[in-house]
Design a protein around this motif. Structure first.
Motif, mmCIF file in Angstrom:
data_model
loop_
_atom_site.group_PDB
_atom_site.id
_atom_site.type_symbol
_atom_site.label_atom_id
_atom_site.label_comp_id
_atom_site.label_asym_id
_atom_site.label_seq_id
_atom_site.Cartn_x
_atom_site.Cartn_y
_atom_site.Cartn_z
ATOM 1 N N TYR A 1 0.840 -1.206 0.000
ATOM 2 C CA TYR A 1 0.000 0.000 0.000
ATOM 3 C C TYR A 1 0.874 1.254 0.000
ATOM 4 O O TYR A 1 0.679 2.187 -0.786
ATOM 5 C CB TYR A 1 -0.882 -0.047 1.252
ATOM 6 N N MET B 1 -0.958 -3.403 -6.542
ATOM 7 C CA MET B 1 -0.791 -3.761 -5.145
ATOM 8 C C MET B 1 -0.905 -5.271 -4.945
ATOM 9 O O MET B 1 -1.570 -5.959 -5.698
ATOM 10 C CB MET B 1 -1.855 -3.064 -4.296
ATOM 11 N N THR C 1 -8.549 4.092 -2.890
ATOM 12 C CA THR C 1 -7.605 2.978 -3.048
ATOM 13 C C THR C 1 -7.943 2.128 -4.262
ATOM 14 O O THR C 1 -7.058 1.731 -5.030
ATOM 15 C CB THR C 1 -7.621 2.087 -1.790
ATOM 16 N N GLY D 1 -1.923 4.698 7.102
ATOM 17 C CA GLY D 1 -2.279 3.297 6.894
ATOM 18 C C GLY D 1 -2.424 2.497 8.166
ATOM 19 O O GLY D 1 -3.413 1.801 8.386
#
Length: 535
Positions: free
Chosen positions: A238, A254, A383, A398
């Motif tokens: 991330y 990712m 995201t 995060g």
């Protein structure tokens, strides 16, 4: 006063100037006044935040956006305690910030007098180190050592606590003569390097997994060149997103719990993972099979794998740049059959607008702006929808995920990148945690666009309550008039609720290169994709 003496507060500022610190985010108070007096006469610019939590988040945002050191400051007691949320946020994500607090004079400490509290006892669990300074010499040496620590060791917040009398005390100026640092490179053991070469040369299906450590190392260019020279796909954690553009054909996106199909396919089918500045967290390993692992990180506590190397990522890539790798010619095309994007429908035309459509319009109109997320449902939509093209252009908390990070984080990012616009995407609940920092945005005329995603609730908590307990409690919000509130801070604003309106409003706002706020009313019933949980 002898001519060869220097006040402790003045010496601290000189050290910060020497290390190219340009901004300090803070809020003054009685016990930190000597430090502010020194700052007043320095090249370092103080940014007056409206709350100490905002100061810590702004220093954090500055650090993330510049991949360098952020600095924040506060006074004793309540000032220091207000920093705690922001310091814990930086600690969980290994963000290098220097935290300087004033304290009651030495003879009053531990006597339970006004604003006396054991500050270091509070900060110790959320910093790499918390120094309770007793003498000017101790404080000066500690501050000097911090910059070397950040360059060559694990990153995170480091705290210096100065009693007011220590800041006022004088020292011999000769202690400042050793400001320069020796160039230091942690050499990789030659036998270990030979084993690295052997694994790489024998690999047919390698995968690069890049994390935040690659960003802090400023390794983007050399990493891309290495990947291109050998046709190796690149996945990221991330926090590593943007280390190479996610538009690049080598990017598989990712990996892990929120990973792309391509990222997780590559992670489970490769025969070797070259982990660069990443952590193999519980979320990351979801996307990883049983391949060999070479793991490179400055933080020795997170190192794991078949070969572990405590090193700066950029320096390590310099060490292996001449390796010869002959990968399976079908490997890259095999991975590329899978999508490196998330499959999210954003073509909704309903009113009120779906939040994912709103986020897509913001991102499409963002025009190379730095995006700063807060906490909540909008964070997940960002995201899943965004394509990150450069390092440090998507900022978010995060590991800790506090509400209220977005606006002060955007302030730090704006000071780190004066030539770029910044978009803070926040929920209506997030906004009300740190909305007072609109005053800071206005005072410094920062080119920040605040986009409030208004669903009149703490939506992600409401969704969890519905799913686990079948009913909701205390998650509906009776919000203020955000437009009038923005105008009270002298910031132009507009309210939108329809598809097509948002992108045009964002284009218009960004063209001003001034503070601006857009309130976006979205469907309050729309849910985000959630992982399965047990009741």
């Amino acid at each position: 006063m002898e001519s060869n003496t220097l006040r402790c507060a003045d010496a601290l500022i000189k050290i910060l100037e020497f290390n190219d610190v340009k901004f300090i985010f803070g809020h003054p108070g009685e016990q930190i006044l000597p430090f502010y007096d020194s700052m007043r006469q320095s090249k370092v610019k103080h940014i007056l935040m409206r709350h100490e939590q905002g100061a810590a988040h702004a220093a954090d945002g500055y650090s993330r956006a510049s991949a360098s050191v952020g600095v924040c400051t506060s006074t004793a007691g309540p000032g220091a305690m207000n920093l705690v949320m922001g310091i814990a946020t930086a600690y969980k994500d290994s963000i290098p910030i220097i935290v300087i607090t004033g304290d009651v004079p030495t003879d009053k400490k531990g006597r339970n007098e006004f604003q006396d509290i054991d500050i270091c006892a509070v900060f110790k669990p959320i910093t790499l180190e918390s120094f309770d300074i007793k003498t000017p010499e101790e404080g000066i040496l500690a501050l000097k050592s911090i910059f070397e620590t950040f360059k060559y060791h694990k990153k995170g917040p480091i705290h210096l606590n100065f009693p007011k009398d220590v800041l006022e005390d004088y020292i011999d100026e000769s202690i400042m003569e050793t400001l320069k640092y020796e160039n230091y490179k942690k050499q990789v053991d030659p036998d270990t390097l030979k084993n690295v070469f052997k694994l790489l040369e024998n690999s047919k299906k390698p995968l690069i997994l890049a994390g935040a450590g690659a960003v802090w190392s400023h390794a983007s260019d050399i990493l891309l060149k290495f990947a291109e020279n050998h046709n190796i796909p690149v996945a990221t954690t991330y926090h590593g997103r943007g280390i190479i553009s996610e538009e690049n054909s080598l990017s598989v996106g990712m990996i892990g719990l929120r990973g792309t199909d391509a990222g997780n396919y590559a992670g489970k089918n490769c025969d070797l993972i070259l982990g660069l500045g990443c952590r193999f967290s519980e979320r990351t390993i979801v996307g990883i099979g049983d391949s060999k692992i070479i793991h490179v990180n400055l933080d020795e506590e997170v190192l794991e794998g078949d070969i572990i190397i405590q090193s700066d990522v950029k320096e390590f890539l310099e060490d292996i740049k001449d390796v010869h790798i002959e990968i399976d010619k079908k490997w890259l095309s095999e991975v590329q059959k899978h999508s490196n994007r998330f499959h999210i429908n954003t073509d909704y035309l309903e009113i009120p607008i779906k939040p994912q459509r709103a986020i897509k319009e913001i991102l499409d109109a963002s025009n190379n702006s730095i995006i700063v997320n807060d906490a909540g449902t909008h964070t997940t939509w960002v995201t899943l929808i965004i394509s990150v093209k450069t390092p440090s252009s998507l900022l978010f908390s995060g590991g800790f995920g506090p509400m209220g990070y977005g606006i002060p984080g955007a302030i730090g990012a704006a000071f780190a990148n004066p030539d770029r616009t910044v978009i803070a995407i926040v929920g209506d609940g997030d906004f009300q945690m740190t909305s007072q920092e609109l005053a800071t945005i206005n005072e410094y005329d920062l080119p920040i666009l605040v986009c409030i995603i208004n669903n009149s609730s703490l939506r992600i908590i409401k969704q969890w309550q519905d799913r686990i307990y079948g009913e909701c409690y205390q998650v509906e919000l009776k919000n203020p008039d955000f437009i009038k509130l923005s105008q009270a801070y002298h910031i132009p604003s507009v309210k939108v609720d329809s598809p097509g309106q948002i992108s045009s409003a964002v284009y218009k706002a960004l063209s001003f290169k001034k503070p601006y706020l857009i309130e976006i009313v979205v469907d309050k019933n729309e849910e985000i994709p959630l992982p399965e949980v047990s009741k």
